[in-house]
Motif scaffolding. Structure first.
Motif, PDB file in Angstrom:
ATOM      1  N   THR A 261      43.877  -2.760  68.471  1.00  0.00           N
ATOM      2  CA  THR A 261      43.099  -1.518  68.397  1.00  0.00           C
ATOM      3  C   THR A 261      42.180  -1.381  69.600  1.00  0.00           C
ATOM      4  OG1 THR A 261      43.169  -1.603  65.979  1.00  0.00           O
ATOM      5  CG2 THR A 261      41.498  -0.194  66.988  1.00  0.00           C
ATOM      6  N   GLN A 262      41.462  -2.472  69.897  1.00  0.00           N
ATOM      7  CA  GLN A 262      40.565  -2.459  71.041  1.00  0.00           C
ATOM      8  C   GLN A 262      41.328  -2.403  72.366  1.00  0.00           C
ATOM      9  OE1 GLN A 262      37.281  -2.235  70.789  1.00  0.00           O
ATOM     10  NE2 GLN A 262      37.052  -2.136  73.031  1.00  0.00           N
ATOM     11  N   LYS A 263      42.569  -2.917  72.348  1.00  0.00           N
ATOM     12  CA  LYS A 263      43.344  -3.004  73.574  1.00  0.00           C
ATOM     13  C   LYS A 263      43.645  -1.622  74.144  1.00  0.00           C
ATOM     14  CE  LYS A 263      45.530  -6.203  76.095  1.00  0.00           C
ATOM     15  NZ  LYS A 263      44.900  -7.441  76.600  1.00  0.00           N
ATOM     16  N   TRP A 264      44.027  -0.683  73.281  1.00  0.00           N
ATOM     17  CA  TRP A 264      44.356   0.652  73.772  1.00  0.00           C
ATOM     18  C   TRP A 264      43.136   1.298  74.420  1.00  0.00           C
ATOM     19  CZ3 TRP A 264      49.045   1.871  74.687  1.00  0.00           C
ATOM     20  CH2 TRP A 264      50.098   1.429  73.880  1.00  0.00           C
ATOM     21  N   GLU A 265      41.958   1.116  73.857  1.00  0.00           N
ATOM     22  CA  GLU A 265      40.741   1.680  74.433  1.00  0.00           C
ATOM     23  C   GLU A 265      40.452   1.060  75.798  1.00  0.00           C
ATOM     24  OE1 GLU A 265      37.680   1.081  71.603  1.00  0.00           O
ATOM     25  OE2 GLU A 265      38.621   2.317  70.045  1.00  0.00           O
ATOM     26  N   ASP A 266      40.670  -0.242  75.915  1.00  0.00           N
ATOM     27  CA  ASP A 266      40.458  -0.912  77.201  1.00  0.00           C
ATOM     28  C   ASP A 266      41.436  -0.384  78.259  1.00  0.00           C
ATOM     29  OD1 ASP A 266      38.491  -2.391  76.008  1.00  0.00           O
ATOM     30  OD2 ASP A 266      39.768  -4.155  75.668  1.00  0.00           O
ATOM     31  N   PHE A 267      42.704  -0.175  77.835  1.00  0.00           N
ATOM     32  CA  PHE A 267      43.688   0.353  78.777  1.00  0.00           C
ATOM     33  C   PHE A 267      43.281   1.744  79.275  1.00  0.00           C
ATOM     34  CE2 PHE A 267      47.176  -2.501  76.942  1.00  0.00           C
ATOM     35  CZ  PHE A 267      47.114  -3.354  78.032  1.00  0.00           C
ATOM     36  N   ASP A 268      42.778   2.591  78.376  1.00  0.00           N
ATOM     37  CA  ASP A 268      42.362   3.933  78.773  1.00  0.00           C
ATOM     38  C   ASP A 268      41.270   3.885  79.839  1.00  0.00           C
ATOM     39  OD1 ASP A 268      44.165   5.045  77.063  1.00  0.00           O
ATOM     40  OD2 ASP A 268      42.736   5.373  75.432  1.00  0.00           O
ATOM     41  N   LEU A 269      40.289   3.033  79.625  1.00  0.00           N
ATOM     42  CA  LEU A 269      39.190   2.915  80.595  1.00  0.00           C
ATOM     43  C   LEU A 269      39.689   2.403  81.937  1.00  0.00           C
ATOM     44  CD1 LEU A 269      36.392   1.407  78.302  1.00  0.00           C
ATOM     45  CD2 LEU A 269      36.539   3.747  79.183  1.00  0.00           C
ATOM     46  N   GLY A 274      41.536   3.322  87.608  1.00  0.00           N
ATOM     47  CA  GLY A 274      42.623   3.219  88.572  1.00  0.00           C
ATOM     48  C   GLY A 274      42.997   4.566  89.164  1.00  0.00           C
ATOM     49  N   MET A 275      43.064   5.587  88.309  1.00  0.00           N
ATOM     50  CA  MET A 275      43.370   6.934  88.797  1.00  0.00           C
ATOM     51  C   MET A 275      42.272   7.440  89.725  1.00  0.00           C
ATOM     52  SD  MET A 275      44.888   8.682  85.313  1.00  0.00           S
ATOM     53  CE  MET A 275      45.114  10.263  86.122  1.00  0.00           C
ATOM     54  N   ASP A 276      41.041   7.108  89.416  1.00  0.00           N
ATOM     55  CA  ASP A 276      39.929   7.508  90.265  1.00  0.00           C
ATOM     56  C   ASP A 276      40.054   6.896  91.654  1.00  0.00           C
ATOM     57  OD1 ASP A 276      37.340   8.866  90.566  1.00  0.00           O
ATOM     58  OD2 ASP A 276      36.539   6.820  90.744  1.00  0.00           O
ATOM     59  N   LEU A 277      40.496   5.608  91.708  1.00  0.00           N
ATOM     60  CA  LEU A 277      40.696   4.955  93.011  1.00  0.00           C
ATOM     61  C   LEU A 277      41.826   5.617  93.797  1.00  0.00           C
ATOM     62  CD1 LEU A 277      40.307   1.163  92.104  1.00  0.00           C
ATOM     63  CD2 LEU A 277      38.764   2.566  93.495  1.00  0.00           C
ATOM     64  N   GLU A 285      47.058   0.215  93.770  1.00  0.00           N
ATOM     65  CA  GLU A 285      47.381  -1.132  93.295  1.00  0.00           C
ATOM     66  C   GLU A 285      46.851  -1.378  91.891  1.00  0.00           C
ATOM     67  OE1 GLU A 285      45.970  -0.475  96.123  1.00  0.00           O
ATOM     68  OE2 GLU A 285      47.308  -1.191  97.727  1.00  0.00           O
ATOM     69  N   GLU A 286      45.598  -1.025  91.653  1.00  0.00           N
ATOM     70  CA  GLU A 286      44.991  -1.266  90.339  1.00  0.00           C
ATOM     71  C   GLU A 286      45.659  -0.419  89.262  1.00  0.00           C
ATOM     72  OE1 GLU A 286      42.574  -2.909  87.451  1.00  0.00           O
ATOM     73  OE2 GLU A 286      42.955  -3.521  89.524  1.00  0.00           O
ATOM     74  N   PHE A 287      45.941   0.843  89.591  1.00  0.00           N
ATOM     75  CA  PHE A 287      46.596   1.716  88.614  1.00  0.00           C
ATOM     76  C   PHE A 287      47.989   1.186  88.270  1.00  0.00           C
ATOM     77  CE2 PHE A 287      49.397   5.226  87.525  1.00  0.00           C
ATOM     78  CZ  PHE A 287      48.684   5.841  86.495  1.00  0.00           C
ATOM     79  N   THR A 288      48.750   0.743  89.267  1.00  0.00           N
ATOM     80  CA  THR A 288      50.098   0.211  89.031  1.00  0.00           C
ATOM     81  C   THR A 288      50.050  -1.049  88.171  1.00  0.00           C
ATOM     82  OG1 THR A 288      50.818   1.082  91.171  1.00  0.00           O
ATOM     83  CG2 THR A 288      52.185  -0.629  90.153  1.00  0.00           C
ATOM     84  N   LYS A 289      49.077  -1.910  88.449  1.00  0.00           N
ATOM     85  CA  LYS A 289      48.938  -3.144  87.681  1.00  0.00           C
ATOM     86  C   LYS A 289      48.659  -2.867  86.215  1.00  0.00           C
ATOM     87  CE  LYS A 289      46.044  -7.270  87.316  1.00  0.00           C
ATOM     88  NZ  LYS A 289      44.868  -7.999  87.861  1.00  0.00           N
ATOM     89  N   ASP A 291      49.196  -0.049  84.605  1.00  0.00           N
ATOM     90  CA  ASP A 291      50.327   0.674  84.031  1.00  0.00           C
ATOM     91  C   ASP A 291      51.425  -0.294  83.579  1.00  0.00           C
ATOM     92  OD1 ASP A 291      51.778   3.235  83.536  1.00  0.00           O
ATOM     93  OD2 ASP A 291      53.156   2.346  84.997  1.00  0.00           O
ATOM     94  N   GLU A 292      51.701  -1.318  84.363  1.00  0.00           N
ATOM     95  CA  GLU A 292      52.694  -2.320  83.970  1.00  0.00           C
ATOM     96  C   GLU A 292      52.252  -3.084  82.731  1.00  0.00           C
ATOM     97  OE1 GLU A 292      53.200  -4.712  87.400  1.00  0.00           O
ATOM     98  OE2 GLU A 292      54.468  -3.254  88.473  1.00  0.00           O
ATOM     99  N   GLU A 293      50.958  -3.390  82.648  1.00  0.00           N
ATOM    100  CA  GLU A 293      50.436  -4.075  81.460  1.00  0.00           C
ATOM    101  C   GLU A 293      50.581  -3.202  80.221  1.00  0.00           C
ATOM    102  OE1 GLU A 293      46.493  -5.499  81.962  1.00  0.00           O
ATOM    103  OE2 GLU A 293      46.888  -6.457  83.893  1.00  0.00           O
ATOM    104  N   VAL A 294      50.299  -1.900  80.381  1.00  0.00           N
ATOM    105  CA  VAL A 294      50.414  -0.986  79.246  1.00  0.00           C
ATOM    106  C   VAL A 294      51.857  -0.915  78.755  1.00  0.00           C
ATOM    107  CG1 VAL A 294      50.235   1.423  78.540  1.00  0.00           C
ATOM    108  CG2 VAL A 294      48.425   0.389  79.908  1.00  0.00           C
ATOM    109  N   ARG A 295      52.794  -0.842  79.678  1.00  0.00           N
ATOM    110  CA  ARG A 295      54.210  -0.751  79.288  1.00  0.00           C
ATOM    111  C   ARG A 295      54.672  -2.026  78.562  1.00  0.00           C
ATOM    112  NH1 ARG A 295      56.907   3.469  81.799  1.00  0.00           N
ATOM    113  NH2 ARG A 295      55.656   4.583  83.360  1.00  0.00           N
TER     114      ARG A 295
END
Length: 328
Positions: A261-269, A274-277, A285-289, A291-295
């Motif tokens: 439950t907490q994991k999805w919230e952490d991924f969103d943040l 990452g998108m801001d960067l 790089e951060e967004f890609t990393k 995103d792979e973890e989320v998948r």
């Protein structure tokens, strides 16, 4: 209900086996009791058990300081003696449901060298056991009923004492079971035959979730548990290691589920950062990393719920397959 125990000696008045037997007999009402390796004469121990109501008995005297059998039953029971020798006793029982049953109380040779050479009639007994389809009676309690009482790496545990019953017996007494007491005083554990042993039907066996095996951390838990140094016989070590693996993996999966439950919230943040960067600095790089973890996380979650649903998704066309979309 009956009690059987390889008690390893009753001839000494100060033997600790006598208080233990008294304690067992004072707790429950037994129809019969079977004692092995009494190491004394039948006549010397019969008065002791007569005080507990076992007026009827049969047995075999010890040979020197070894062997000896004693079987006792209550006079009111419809039990009669058929045959006895140094290795087994046969009783006829006409008590239950008006049917006639036979109870064979078997005692193996005390020395390994004697067992290796074979007991007289052992082959015939094994053939008879297969022919009438005797089944091992399920048990509760400790897994092992015998220990060699050695220390360290030389200690060995085995399940030697057991009971078998025919299919007809199981049909009449579906709740029949054995209770294993802990090994104490003797190198054998007392075992109790109960025709109405309470079965814990609500306890479901733990099943490993397939999604957990996709995580290296879970595999590490399994390896660490399996390579723990455990002292005992090969069978004992295997049972203990399997129990340890089960405990470690179950604990790991429960901790993992609580994080979801907490994991999805952490991924969103993290994705927002990452998108801001990417927008501000053009660094993805951060967004890609993340995103792979989320998948990877989503695949594990999908595997978990698919296993929980217990549906034949792909076969029945319920999964997100090409066949599914063609039908839609």
């Amino acid at each position: 209900m009956g009690l059987a125990w390889n008690c390893r000696g009753l001839g000494n008045a100060l033997s600790p086996t006598i208080p233990k037997i008294r304690a067992l007999l004072s707790k429950k009402y037994y129809d019969f009791i079977f004692l092995m390796e009494t190491k004394c004469n039948v006549s010397s121990i019969s008065p002791l058990f007569r005080s507990f109501g076992f007026e009827m008995y049969v047995g075999m005297d010890a040979i020197g300081a070894s062997r000896g059998l004693w079987v006792g039953w209550r006079s009111g029971e419809k039990i009669s003696h058929v045959y006895s020798c140094m290795n087994f006793v046969i009783l006829r029982i006409a008590k239950y449901n008006g049917l006639l049953w036979y109870l064979v109380l078997f005692y193996g040779a005390p020395k390994a060298s004697m067992r290796a050479s074979g007991l007289r009639g052992a082959a015939v007994f094994n053939e008879w056991k297969v022919r009438i389809e005797l089944v091992d009676i399920p048990f509760k309690g400790p897994c092992f009923t015998w220990c060699n009482n050695r220390k360290g790496l030389n200690r060995v545990y085995e399940r030697i004492d057991k009971a078998l019953a025919s299919k007809d017996w199981f049909a009449v007494f579906p709740n029949i079971g054995l209770k294993h007491y802990p090994i104490q005083i003797s190198d054998h554990a007392p075992i109790e035959l109960d025709l109405n042993l309470v079965q814990n039907v609500n306890r479901k066996p733990y099943k490993l979730d397939s999604w957990a095996l996709e995580h290296e951390a879970c595999l590490m838990e399994i390896r660490e548990a399996w390579y723990v140094n455990i002292v005992g016989s090969p069978a004992f070590r295997t049972v203990r290691k399997l129990a340890l693996v089960r405990q470690r993996v179950k604990s790991w999966t429960l901790d993992k589920k609580s994080e979801w439950t907490q994991k999805w919230e952490d991924f969103d943040l993290r994705l927002e950062k990452g998108m801001d960067l990417v927008i501000r600095e053009g660094k993805d790089e951060e967004f890609t990393k993340v995103d792979e973890e989320v998948r990877a996380f989503a695949r594990a979650a999908a595997s978990f719920w698919k296993q929980r649903a217990k549906l034949r998704w792909t076969i029945d066309g319920d999964a997100c397959t090409k066949y599914f979309f063609q039908l839609g």
